[in-house]
Motif scaffolding. Structure first.
Motif, mmCIF file in Angstrom:
data_model
loop_
_atom_site.group_PDB
_atom_site.id
_atom_site.type_symbol
_atom_site.label_atom_id
_atom_site.label_comp_id
_atom_site.label_asym_id
_atom_site.label_seq_id
_atom_site.Cartn_x
_atom_site.Cartn_y
_atom_site.Cartn_z
ATOM 1 N N THR A 1 20.584 -21.473 4.067
ATOM 2 C CA THR A 1 22.004 -21.147 4.082
ATOM 3 C C THR A 1 22.661 -21.899 5.231
ATOM 4 O O THR A 1 22.067 -22.081 6.287
ATOM 5 N N SER A 2 23.889 -22.318 5.017
ATOM 6 C CA SER A 2 24.598 -23.080 6.045
ATOM 7 C C SER A 2 25.358 -22.124 6.981
ATOM 8 O O SER A 2 26.043 -21.219 6.516
ATOM 9 N N THR A 3 25.184 -22.269 8.289
ATOM 10 C CA THR A 3 24.328 -23.264 8.917
ATOM 11 C C THR A 3 23.029 -22.649 9.471
ATOM 12 O O THR A 3 22.055 -23.367 9.720
ATOM 13 N N ALA A 4 23.045 -21.343 9.664
ATOM 14 C CA ALA A 4 21.959 -20.703 10.410
ATOM 15 C C ALA A 4 20.602 -20.784 9.723
ATOM 16 O O ALA A 4 19.564 -20.770 10.379
ATOM 17 N N GLY A 5 20.593 -20.871 8.398
ATOM 18 C CA GLY A 5 19.319 -20.875 7.692
ATOM 19 C C GLY A 5 18.696 -22.254 7.530
ATOM 20 O O GLY A 5 17.537 -22.369 7.118
ATOM 21 N N ILE B 1 25.532 -28.424 -2.671
ATOM 22 C CA ILE B 1 24.089 -28.309 -2.443
ATOM 23 C C ILE B 1 23.565 -29.672 -1.999
ATOM 24 O O ILE B 1 23.778 -30.669 -2.675
ATOM 25 N N GLU B 2 22.903 -29.685 -0.841
ATOM 26 C CA GLU B 2 22.347 -30.927 -0.314
ATOM 27 C C GLU B 2 20.837 -30.950 -0.538
ATOM 28 O O GLU B 2 20.150 -29.959 -0.271
ATOM 29 N N GLY B 3 20.335 -32.089 -1.002
ATOM 30 C CA GLY B 3 18.924 -32.209 -1.333
ATOM 31 C C GLY B 3 18.765 -32.271 -2.847
ATOM 32 O O GLY B 3 19.722 -32.098 -3.608
ATOM 33 N N VAL B 4 17.550 -32.496 -3.290
ATOM 34 C CA VAL B 4 17.272 -32.625 -4.722
ATOM 35 C C VAL B 4 17.200 -31.248 -5.376
ATOM 36 O O VAL B 4 16.447 -30.383 -4.928
ATOM 37 N N VAL B 5 18.007 -31.030 -6.381
ATOM 38 C CA VAL B 5 17.918 -29.804 -7.179
ATOM 39 C C VAL B 5 17.815 -30.191 -8.643
ATOM 40 O O VAL B 5 18.467 -31.131 -9.090
ATOM 41 N N LYS B 6 16.976 -29.477 -9.364
ATOM 42 C CA LYS B 6 16.775 -29.748 -10.786
ATOM 43 C C LYS B 6 16.921 -28.450 -11.569
ATOM 44 O O LYS B 6 16.595 -27.373 -11.058
ATOM 45 N N LYS B 7 17.395 -28.553 -12.775
ATOM 46 C CA LYS B 7 17.517 -27.372 -13.625
ATOM 47 C C LYS B 7 16.134 -26.750 -13.813
ATOM 48 O O LYS B 7 15.159 -27.446 -14.085
ATOM 49 N N GLY B 8 16.064 -25.442 -13.643
ATOM 50 C CA GLY B 8 14.799 -24.733 -13.800
ATOM 51 C C GLY B 8 13.947 -24.692 -12.545
ATOM 52 O O GLY B 8 12.902 -24.021 -12.526
ATOM 53 N N MET B 9 14.349 -25.405 -11.496
ATOM 54 C CA MET B 9 13.572 -25.406 -10.252
ATOM 55 C C MET B 9 13.521 -23.998 -9.665
ATOM 56 O O MET B 9 14.542 -23.320 -9.559
ATOM 57 N N LYS B 10 12.329 -23.563 -9.286
ATOM 58 C CA LYS B 10 12.139 -22.228 -8.697
ATOM 59 C C LYS B 10 12.361 -22.316 -7.189
ATOM 60 O O LYS B 10 11.596 -22.957 -6.476
ATOM 61 N N VAL B 11 13.422 -21.664 -6.726
ATOM 62 C CA VAL B 11 13.784 -21.782 -5.314
ATOM 63 C C VAL B 11 13.801 -20.418 -4.624
ATOM 64 O O VAL B 11 13.993 -19.372 -5.265
ATOM 65 N N VAL B 12 13.598 -20.462 -3.313
ATOM 66 C CA VAL B 12 13.760 -19.289 -2.455
ATOM 67 C C VAL B 12 14.790 -19.642 -1.388
ATOM 68 O O VAL B 12 14.730 -20.716 -0.778
ATOM 69 N N PRO C 1 9.457 -29.096 -0.596
ATOM 70 C CA PRO C 1 10.769 -29.698 -0.391
ATOM 71 C C PRO C 1 11.760 -28.635 0.094
ATOM 72 O O PRO C 1 11.528 -27.430 -0.089
ATOM 73 N N MET C 2 12.849 -29.088 0.698
ATOM 74 C CA MET C 2 13.902 -28.152 1.073
ATOM 75 C C MET C 2 15.259 -28.823 0.945
ATOM 76 O O MET C 2 15.365 -30.058 0.868
ATOM 77 N N GLY C 3 16.265 -27.989 0.887
ATOM 78 C CA GLY C 3 17.643 -28.444 0.881
ATOM 79 C C GLY C 3 18.476 -27.346 1.507
ATOM 80 O O GLY C 3 17.934 -26.398 2.079
ATOM 81 N N TYR C 4 19.781 -27.479 1.399
ATOM 82 C CA TYR C 4 20.628 -26.390 1.903
ATOM 83 C C TYR C 4 21.931 -26.336 1.125
ATOM 84 O O TYR C 4 22.309 -27.305 0.454
ATOM 85 N N VAL C 5 22.568 -25.187 1.235
ATOM 86 C CA VAL C 5 23.804 -24.961 0.490
ATOM 87 C C VAL C 5 24.952 -24.813 1.483
ATOM 88 O O VAL C 5 24.909 -23.977 2.386
ATOM 89 N N ARG C 6 25.955 -25.653 1.312
ATOM 90 C CA ARG C 6 27.135 -25.598 2.177
ATOM 91 C C ARG C 6 27.985 -24.364 1.890
ATOM 92 O O ARG C 6 27.929 -23.811 0.782
ATOM 93 N N GLY C 7 28.811 -23.998 2.875
ATOM 94 C CA GLY C 7 29.749 -22.898 2.657
ATOM 95 C C GLY C 7 30.807 -23.262 1.635
ATOM 96 O O GLY C 7 31.339 -22.410 0.937
#
Length: 212
Positions: free
Chosen positions: A73-77, A108-119, A91-97
């Motif tokens: 999470t942006s920015t603290a996470g 969303i920054e970083g590679v994201v794909k449909k169906g990708m299982k994320v935490v 892999p990791m990415g982050y989500v802007r406010g």
């Protein structure tokens, strides 16, 4: 429970958490609170940082073994997602406010794909509102959000309700309930303060806790 107590003591020792029931803090929402939590401080203390990131990695291994990517999470996470992803080899990415106003205008920054299982990796849960906006953004992008991990939660009823309504599981390293006995044992608060501290958690909007 031992991990929850250890992290609670870490947070108290580095002053990432302050308990001041007689001089409450005011949150941006206007809520008067006897606790203030700034988990960004954990990044400045290598031993505490190690406890936190290894703890988050273990939470993810235990609760979300099918995870394919971590999203901060942006920015603290962001830093915690990066460090934990390194431990897990993910892999990791982050989500802007909000969306960028230039370039590709990504949210969303970083590679994201449909169906990708994320935490989702968060530092603090209060009511859960901003965290769940991140969850929704990832779902809108086609990701399967397995759940969310965080360092600390106030354990407010509003958060439980909001996560249930979004059908999103969340787990944390430590919590307000775990913190209070640790704070007592280590003389961060006096026993007389406990009634106020417990009353606040039941309904933070009801300022009568300050009169206890």
């Amino acid at each position: 429970m031992e991990t929850a107590k250890k992290i609670a003591k870490d947070l108290l020792d580095i002053k990432a958490v302050f308990l001041k029931p007689d001089q409450p803090f005011t949150w941006a929402s206007g809520i008067k609170s006897p606790i203030y939590c700034d988990n960004r401080l954990t990044l400045s203390y290598p031993e505490v940082r190690k406890d936190v990131e290894e703890g988050l990695a273990e939470l993810i291994r235990t609760n979300f073994p099918d995870v394919e990517c971590l999203e901060g999470t942006s920015t603290a996470g962001i830093a915690h997602a990066a460090l934990t992803a390194d431990i897990l080899g993910l892999p990791m990415g982050y989500v802007r406010g909000s969306n960028k106003t230039h370039g590709r205008q990504n949210k969303i920054e970083g590679v994201v794909k449909k169906g990708m299982k994320v935490v989702v990796v968060e530092d603090l849960i209060s009511t859960g509102g901003s965290s769940l906006e991140v969850v929704q953004a990832l779902r809108d992008a086609g990701c399967e959000v397995l759940g969310l991990v965080a360092i600390f939660t106030y354990g407010l009823p509003a958060a439980t309700k909001n996560f249930e309504e979004m059908n999103c599981k969340y787990v944390t390293l430590s919590s307000y309930d775990a913190l209070l006995p640790v704070a007592m044992e280590n003389h961060y608060i006096e026993e007389a303060a406990l009634e106020k501290l417990k009353a606040w958690k039941q309904d933070p909007q009801d300022e009568s806790w300050m009169e206890k």
